[in-house]
Design an enzyme around this catalytic site. Structure first.
Site, PDB file in Angstrom:
ATOM      1  CB  SER A  97      -0.953  -0.063   1.201  1.00  0.00           C
ATOM      2  OG  SER A  97      -1.980   0.878   1.099  1.00  0.00           O
ATOM      3  CG  ASP A 235      -5.784  -3.509  -3.845  1.00  0.00           C
ATOM      4  OD1 ASP A 235      -6.218  -2.899  -2.846  1.00  0.00           O
ATOM      5  OD2 ASP A 235      -4.578  -3.592  -4.119  1.00  0.00           O
ATOM      6  CG  HIS A 262      -5.084  -3.089   0.329  1.00  0.00           C
ATOM      7  ND1 HIS A 262      -4.521  -2.547  -0.812  1.00  0.00           N
ATOM      8  CD2 HIS A 262      -4.495  -2.439   1.367  1.00  0.00           C
ATOM      9  CE1 HIS A 262      -3.650  -1.608  -0.476  1.00  0.00           C
ATOM     10  NE2 HIS A 262      -3.600  -1.536   0.837  1.00  0.00           N
TER      11      HIS A 262
END
Length: 298
Positions: A97, A235, A262
């Site tokens: 991320s 995601d 994610h």
């Protein structure tokens, strides 16, 4: 509690496991979501040391009040300080991320010692990320979408209705496992809200913070170390954008997780471990530099 001095304060770290493989430095997301949610990467610690740290402003690390600290440039300097203090001469990097964004910027600005880079569920452009979030948000049910818009406009994001709407978003595009594992719930309890608000903004739906213009798409071709990109069907980060990143990074490897939002290390652990172990083992050995003397005679 072990700490490292970085620009702006002290950060906590821990080292797990060991083995013949090169160390793996884990860079968490957020900004401000501490290392806890990545605890399952310790599964890889039977082959190599896995190193975590909580970035300044969250988790077990110092949480200064100076909002001028929250820039990507200072974050890169923090990562440099961590690498230097831990004596990492040659190591793998895993960034998820926001951590994937920071890892890309680190490799572009000071790649010394990095043996490989894994960018998990991330982006090379805030504009591209925002565009995908807007697309996914349009697919939410009208009541959830309205709750997000109304409460963000009114500044009432602490309301139960808004928090319920965000939970709906997170259960669709962050982690689809039910119930959420304890390590993910624990990470949210220790989130650094100031760093997120300053760098991103009030939410992923309105990014107005210090990294709102961040974009390294045109620099991706500069990444010269082995790179693995992990993308997923559900995601909040666009798999199509990550495929474009793959095309721009010469020799990179792209892996798509069909059942994941994610967090592939939580949602598809067996496949994640298989992919990661194979990639890291392949690049534990320093590539041999070819010299003219190695070439066969003509």
């Amino acid at each position: 509690m072990p700490t490292i001095a970085v620009p702006g304060g002290e950060v906590w770290f821990k080292r797990v496991g060991g083995g013949p493989g090169l160390p793996l430095l884990v860079v968490h997301g957020g900004p401000g979501l501490p290392h806890n949610y990545l605890d399952s990467l310790r599964r890889l610690a039977d082959e190599r040391e896995v190193i975590y740290w909580d970035q300044l402003g969250c988790g077990n690390s110092e949480c200064p009040t100076d909002t001028e600290l929250w820039t990507i440039q200072r974050s890169v300097a923090e990562m440099e300080a961590v690498v230097r203090s831990l004596g990492l001469d040659r190591f793998h990097i895993f960034g998820n991320s926001w951590g994937g964004m920071l890892a890309q910027q680190y490799v572009l600005d000071s790649p010394a010692g990095a043996a490989s880079l894994t960018v998990s569920n991330s982006a090379a452009s805030i504009r591209e990320f925002s565009s995908n979030v807007a697309r996914l948000k349009s697919g939410l049910d009208p009541a959830t979408r309205s709750a997000i818009d109304c409460h963000e406009a009114a500044g009432t994001t602490s309301s139960a209705e808004y928090q319920a709407a965000i939970r709906t978003w997170n259960e669709a595009h962050l982690c689809r496992m039910r119930p959420w594992p304890n390590e993910l719930e624990d990470a949210f309890k220790k989130t650094g809200t100031d760093i997120f608000a300053t760098m991103f903004g009030p939410s992923v739906f309105r990014i107005v913070g210090t990294i709102r213009d961040w974009d390294v798409v045109d620099r991706l071709a500069e990444i010269a170390i082995p790179t693995l990109l992990l993308a997923a069907r559900f995601d909040e980060f666009s798999p199509d954008h990550m495929r474009e990143m793959h095309r721009r990074i010469a020799g990179s490897q792209f892996e798509f997780f069909e059942s994941t939002a994610h967090l592939p290390f939580i949602e598809e652990p067996d496949r994640f471990d298989h992919v990661m172990r194979g990639f890291l083992r392949l690049h534990d050995v320093e590539p041999r530099v070819t010299s003219p003397w190695d070439l066969p005679p003509r």
